[in-house]
Design a protein around this motif. Structure first.
Motif, short mmCIF file in Angstrom:
data_model
loop_
_atom_site.label_atom_id
_atom_site.label_comp_id
_atom_site.label_asym_id
_atom_site.label_seq_id
_atom_site.Cartn_x
_atom_site.Cartn_y
_atom_site.Cartn_z
N SER A 1 -4.34 8.49 2.10
CA SER A 1 -5.99 8.39 3.20
C SER A 1 -6.54 7.68 2.65
O SER A 1 -6.56 6.28 3.03
N ASP A 2 -6.63 7.20 1.12
CA ASP A 2 -6.97 6.93 0.74
C ASP A 2 -6.14 4.84 0.41
O ASP A 2 -6.84 3.72 0.31
N GLU B 1 -4.47 13.07 0.75
CA GLU B 1 -6.10 12.70 0.20
C GLU B 1 -5.48 11.52 -0.67
O GLU B 1 -6.60 10.06 -0.35
N ILE B 2 -4.33 11.31 -1.48
CA ILE B 2 -4.14 10.16 -2.21
C ILE B 2 -3.63 9.06 -0.74
O ILE B 2 -4.22 7.90 -0.80
N ASP C 1 0.24 6.11 -7.61
CA ASP C 1 -0.40 6.92 -7.78
C ASP C 1 -0.32 8.23 -7.78
O ASP C 1 -0.15 9.17 -8.45
N THR D 1 1.27 -1.18 -0.46
CA THR D 1 0.10 0.22 0.28
C THR D 1 1.03 1.40 0.06
O THR D 1 0.50 2.01 -0.64
#
Length: 459
Positions: free
Chosen positions: A295-296, A292-293, A236, A229
């Motif tokens: 956190s996903d 935001e990235i 990403d 992860t």
């Protein structure tokens, strides 16, 4: 051999700055990693291009090998004098010769370190961004085509060296490149010499591309539950084009090492260390998007460092991670790997490498400059254990094969030296023979750092 007459002649050229002191020979013959000591017969301390040229002419006439030496931070045995000869220590050639602020370039001696250069640039609003971690010399960084933590945004030494002054194997002095930002005038000799590891010439001046110091800088750390992860978050981030300045990965074992070495208290989980450069509003937007990235992907413990002293402390921990990892095993040395793969294959490469290390009996913390697909395994071995060394070499081989199968390279920044020559034919095929042909053309006596980088020769 360097007899007394030749020693006196070379010493005269260097105004006495040539030594056969055992302590100096031993210092210049040792490696940061697993390679056995290989001291030279003498160590030279030139101060000018003219002194280097005169010394090299004498060495050429008497078939004496010549090995360039910067700060001694190379990891693949690049500075080992495996065939004796003279090590040329550029410590005294450490002047910032000129800074052209309007054109954003500078001319420096090879012995200038990256920290020294950036201290001298502070008042200009400019910086030299390439940061391999160690306070390496600019000349050594150019010779290994170094990169480091900021390469994801600012490029490697290949992108930041505009030209060089170099002394060829017979003492001929050449200049490559110019201060112009582009040229269409023949072979790119600058590109040839950058990354040549001293096998073609000794570089005595470098013309560098500078960059503006960012208006705002913010650094942060965050933790993940597992390697995949964390790496997927990096992929990403890169794929959406976020202009991040640094994005570094440390696995759980690396974090444990940093905690012990620096007295930190990071959760013992895989981490990303990141940094953002730009305007105040631009950095704020980058931080928001990155938050935001990650956190996903379940990131936790998002901690910021905006004060210069806090950022300095954070990156000092990352830069010292190599020594922190060594401290995990008392008296150990290491086999250090640095493969680089296409960003889309990064998670697979890191996970498979971690599985191989877990299946072995040696420790191997993983960390790296994952923003450009480059990561390291620091394989910790007992220096007296042939079994440890054999396991580490096999793990390194598996990493190299994996990188090539994924369309990558066996070295993203440390170079080849004598540690990775065994993989060059597999990576380059007939092109490796072309490298050997270039070596033969420019150094037919094989005196410039022999036994490194190119196909082996008898002489």
């Amino acid at each position: 051999m360097i007899n007394d007459t030749l020693f006196a002649e070379i010493s005269s050229v260097l105004k006495g700055r040539l030594t056969r002191s055992k302590s100096e020979l031993d210092l210049h013959g040792r490696s940061e990693t697993w390679f056995a000591p290989a001291p030279p017969n003498a160590v030279a301390y030139p101060e000018t291009t003219q002194e280097v040229a005169a010394m090299v002419k004498l060495c050429h006439a008497h078939d004496i090998p010549v090995i360039g030496y910067g700060a001694g931070t190379s990891l693949e045995g690049q500075t080992s004098a495996i065939r004796g000869g003279i090590t040329v220590d550029f410590t005294r050639m450490n002047s910032v010769i000129s800074v052209n602020a309007e054109d954003m370039d500078a001319v420096v001696g090879p012995g200038v370190t990256r920290e020294q250069l950036n201290i001298e640039l502070r008042a200009t609003g400019l910086m030299f961004p390439v940061d391999p971690g160690a306070n390496a010399s600019i000349g050594g960084m150019a010779m290994t085509r170094a990169s480091g933590t900021t390469a994801v945004r600012y490029g490697t030494m290949r992108d930041n060296v505009l030209g060089v002054t170099a002394v060829l194997a017979d003492g001929t002095v050449i200049e490559t490149g110019s201060r112009a930002r582009k040229s269409s005038t023949g072979y790119d000799l600058t590109g040839l010499l950058v990354g040549s590891e001293g096998t073609l010439a000794l570089v005595t001046e470098l013309r560098l591309r500078l960059h503006g110091q960012p208006e705002a800088v913010s650094a942060a750390t965050c933790a993940f539950d597992d390697i995949r992860t964390a790496v997927a978050a990096v992929i990403d981030t890169i794929q959406i084009g976020l202009p991040i300045a640094r994005i570094e990965f440390l696995d759980s074992e690396s974090v444990r090492a940093v905690n012990q070495y620096a007295g930190a208290d990071f959760p013992t989980k895989p981490h990303l260390f990141v940094e953002f450069h730009g305007s105040q509003s631009g950095v704020a937007a980058q931080v928001k998007t990155f938050g935001e990235i990650v956190s996903d992907f379940g990131a936790t413990g998002f901690e910021f460092a905006t004060k210069p002293e806090d950022r300095t402390a954070l990156w000092a921990m990352r830069h010292n991670a190599f020594y922190a990892c060594l401290a995990l095993k008392k008296g150990c040395t290491s086999v250090v790997t640095d493969i680089c793969v296409p960003i889309s294959r990064l998670a697979d490469a890191v996970e498979e490498t971690a599985a191989d290390i877990a299946a072995s009996s040696i420790a191997g913390p993983i960390l790296g400059h994952v923003g450009d697909g480059n990561f390291h395994a620091i394989l910790l071995i007992d220096p007296d254990s042939q079994s440890d060394l054999a396991q580490a070499k096999e793990l390194s081989r598996k990493m190299a094969v994996r990188a090539l199968e994924m369309g990558g390279t066996v070295s993203g920044e440390h170079g080849i030296g004598m540690g990775k020559t065994g993989y060059m034919a597999a990576e380059h095929g007939a092109a490796w023979d072309v490298m050997g042909a270039l070596k033969d053309a420019l150094d037919p006596k094989n005196l410039m750092n022999p036994g490194k980088l190119v196909p082996p020769r008898d002489s």
